[in-house]
Design a protein around this motif. Structure first.
Motif, PDB file in Angstrom:
ATOM      1  N   VAL A 163       0.909  -1.398   0.045  1.00  0.00           N
ATOM      2  CA  VAL A 163       0.072   0.018   0.029  1.00  0.00           C
ATOM      3  C   VAL A 163       0.957   1.233  -0.077  1.00  0.00           C
ATOM      4  CG1 VAL A 163      -1.736   1.258   1.368  1.00  0.00           C
ATOM      5  CG2 VAL A 163      -1.789  -1.076   1.131  1.00  0.00           C
ATOM      6  N   ALA A 170      -1.497   7.009   0.380  1.00  0.00           N
ATOM      7  CA  ALA A 170      -1.601   5.944   1.006  1.00  0.00           C
ATOM      8  C   ALA A 170      -1.428   6.116   2.559  1.00  0.00           C
ATOM      9  CB  ALA A 170      -0.382   4.843   0.614  1.00  0.00           C
ATOM     10  N   TYR A 173      -4.623   7.782   3.747  1.00  0.00           N
ATOM     11  CA  TYR A 173      -6.011   7.008   3.600  1.00  0.00           C
ATOM     12  C   TYR A 173      -5.501   6.104   4.914  1.00  0.00           C
ATOM     13  CZ  TYR A 173      -7.051   8.400  -1.050  1.00  0.00           C
ATOM     14  OH  TYR A 173      -7.227   9.046  -2.071  1.00  0.00           O
ATOM     15  N   ARG A 174      -4.266   5.816   5.340  1.00  0.00           N
ATOM     16  CA  ARG A 174      -3.905   4.763   6.466  1.00  0.00           C
ATOM     17  C   ARG A 174      -4.547   5.645   7.711  1.00  0.00           C
ATOM     18  NH1 ARG A 174      -4.282   2.489  10.138  1.00  0.00           N
ATOM     19  NH2 ARG A 174      -3.001   1.115  11.123  1.00  0.00           N
ATOM     20  N   ASP A 177      -8.136   5.684   7.963  1.00  0.00           N
ATOM     21  CA  ASP A 177      -8.543   4.412   8.418  1.00  0.00           C
ATOM     22  C   ASP A 177      -8.307   4.173   9.745  1.00  0.00           C
ATOM     23  OD1 ASP A 177      -9.359   1.618   8.189  1.00  0.00           O
ATOM     24  OD2 ASP A 177      -7.500   1.026   7.771  1.00  0.00           O
ATOM     25  N   HIS A 248      -6.190   0.693  -6.706  1.00  0.00           N
ATOM     26  CA  HIS A 248      -5.766   0.034  -5.391  1.00  0.00           C
ATOM     27  C   HIS A 248      -6.154   1.036  -4.198  1.00  0.00           C
ATOM     28  CE1 HIS A 248      -4.063  -3.134  -2.427  1.00  0.00           C
ATOM     29  NE2 HIS A 248      -3.501  -1.912  -1.927  1.00  0.00           N
ATOM     30  N   LEU A 249      -5.672   2.083  -4.374  1.00  0.00           N
ATOM     31  CA  LEU A 249      -6.148   3.285  -3.153  1.00  0.00           C
ATOM     32  C   LEU A 249      -7.523   3.612  -3.226  1.00  0.00           C
ATOM     33  CD1 LEU A 249      -3.009   5.732  -3.108  1.00  0.00           C
ATOM     34  CD2 LEU A 249      -3.604   3.720  -1.689  1.00  0.00           C
ATOM     35  N   TYR A 252      -9.108   0.818  -1.234  1.00  0.00           N
ATOM     36  CA  TYR A 252      -9.068   1.009   0.093  1.00  0.00           C
ATOM     37  C   TYR A 252      -9.559   2.207   0.726  1.00  0.00           C
ATOM     38  CZ  TYR A 252      -5.817   1.301   4.126  1.00  0.00           C
ATOM     39  OH  TYR A 252      -5.122   1.273   5.441  1.00  0.00           O
ATOM     40  N   ASP A 255     -13.338   1.171   1.357  1.00  0.00           N
ATOM     41  CA  ASP A 255     -13.387   0.422   2.624  1.00  0.00           C
ATOM     42  C   ASP A 255     -13.738   1.147   3.728  1.00  0.00           C
ATOM     43  OD1 ASP A 255     -13.631  -2.514   3.800  1.00  0.00           O
ATOM     44  OD2 ASP A 255     -11.802  -1.454   4.803  1.00  0.00           O
TER      45      ASP A 255
END
Length: 353
Positions: A163, A170, A173-174, A177, A248-249, A252, A255
């Motif tokens: 990621v 990334a 977003y982490r 999250d 992919h992001l 992510y 989600d």
């Protein structure tokens, strides 16, 4: 001191003296792998490192930023004056703004203090530009409510290499999250207290109303946080195509958005439930007051009959047949007792007593 209810509380915390070098944690990332920078590396050095390759990233985390830290960051990143002003003055709602090639986000984490039944919010200002991310912790606390973080051990901001290889987004977003995941224990704590309040309401506790009001205020603050963060995520979604965010992001972040939607739904349910509990409590209080008024009215009626008889015979008239009657006194007392007894039995039968 606490902030006004239209803002977010930031409880007073003990002042911790730290060396300037410890106010900033820096990580260099190359091809998805994070490493510590050279000793005494500046913010400008980090940007220069990131500019040397498309697979490089510089991460700056400020746990307790000083004015000098903000000034160095603003100078190295060439930040807009309005953006610098936002970094200096905290107490803002979650939002997303763009200043040239710099993306600015305000996000808030939540930590539930069960003993006080309060939600403690922490504010984070996030700066993103190609190859660099800066996270400013405005309250000196991390997502879980602690006042320290170890990036190497906890991987709090650094996702796995697959990621992280997707760049600065990334990391952002982490962070979002992790913040959204932190809402779950907060909502669980609120749910437990809500159930306790429901039992307390039906037990007839007279102090429960204040507890309902206080928890409702916390839920309202939580609703403001989750709904505002949902708007931030929607803005990120709208920029996928324009700013070339990888698929992919995008998956992510979708989600993360799903988890936030569930959290926001629960917050709305708790707010509605607490409002209903408050209405039920008000109804029960009114019923108890009505029962008390019935008892008071019943005893007043019981006492009224003997009082009426006593008042008649207490009048100072010379011509009253019963005054010189030998049985006048016992008959008067008997009438008082009889009327009172009849009324008492009647009220008992109607469940007023």
């Amino acid at each position: 001191m606490s902030l006004p209810r239209n803002g977010f509380r930031r409880p007073p915390r003990a002042t911790v003296e730290m060396k300037p070098a410890r106010t900033r944690i820096t990580r260099y990332v190359s091809d998805g792998r994070a490493e510590e920078p050279p000793a005494n590396a500046s913010v400008a050095d980090g940007l220069a490192y990131a500019a040397d390759g498309s697979d490089r990233l510089a991460l700056f985390l400020y746990m307790r930023p000083s004015p000098e830290d903000i000034a160095e960051l603003a100078s190295a990143w060439d930040l807009h004056p309005l953006l610098v002003e936002d970094l200096v003055h905290a107490g803002q709602r979650p939002k997303l703004e763009r200043y040239g090639d710099v993306l600015f986000l305000v996000v808030r984490s939540a930590h539930y203090i069960d003993a006080k039944e309060e939600v403690d919010f922490a504010e984070f200002h996030v700066l993103v530009r190609p190859g660099a991310v800066a996270v400013v912790c405005q309250d000196g606390t991390w997502i879980d409510g602690t006042d320290s973080i170890n990036l190497t051990d906890e991987r709090a901001l650094l996702p796995d290499e697959n990621v992280l290889a997707h760049g600065a987004e990334a990391v952002v977003y982490r962070l979002i999250d992790a913040i959204v995941d932190g809402y779950s224990p907060v909502l669980q704590g609120i749910a437990v207290d809500k159930e306790q309040i429901e039992r307390q309401v039906f037990s007839g506790d007279a102090t429960v109303a204040e507890r309902i009001y206080r928890l409702s205020l916390e839920v309202i603050d939580m609703q403001h946080t989750t709904s505002a963060l949902a708007e931030v995520i929607d803005s990120l979604h709208s920029g996928f195509g324009k700013y070339g965010v990888t698929e992919h992001l995008q998956t992510y972040l979708q989600d993360v958005s799903d988890h936030l939607t569930r959290a926001n739904t629960l917050v709305l349910e708790y707010r509605t439930a607490l409002s209903q509990i408050l209405d039920v409590n008000a109804t029960l209080v009114a019923q108890r007051q009505n029962e008390d008024m019935k008892k008071i009215s019943g005893w007043a009626a019981i006492l009224f009959a003997p009082t009426l008889i006593a008042a008649v015979y207490g009048m100072n008239f010379d011509v009253m047949p019963e005054l010189h009657w030998a049985f006048g006194y016992p008959v008067a007392v008997g009438l008082m007792v009889l009327f009172a007894a009849v009324l008492f039995v009647l009220f008992k039968w109607r469940k007023w007593m």
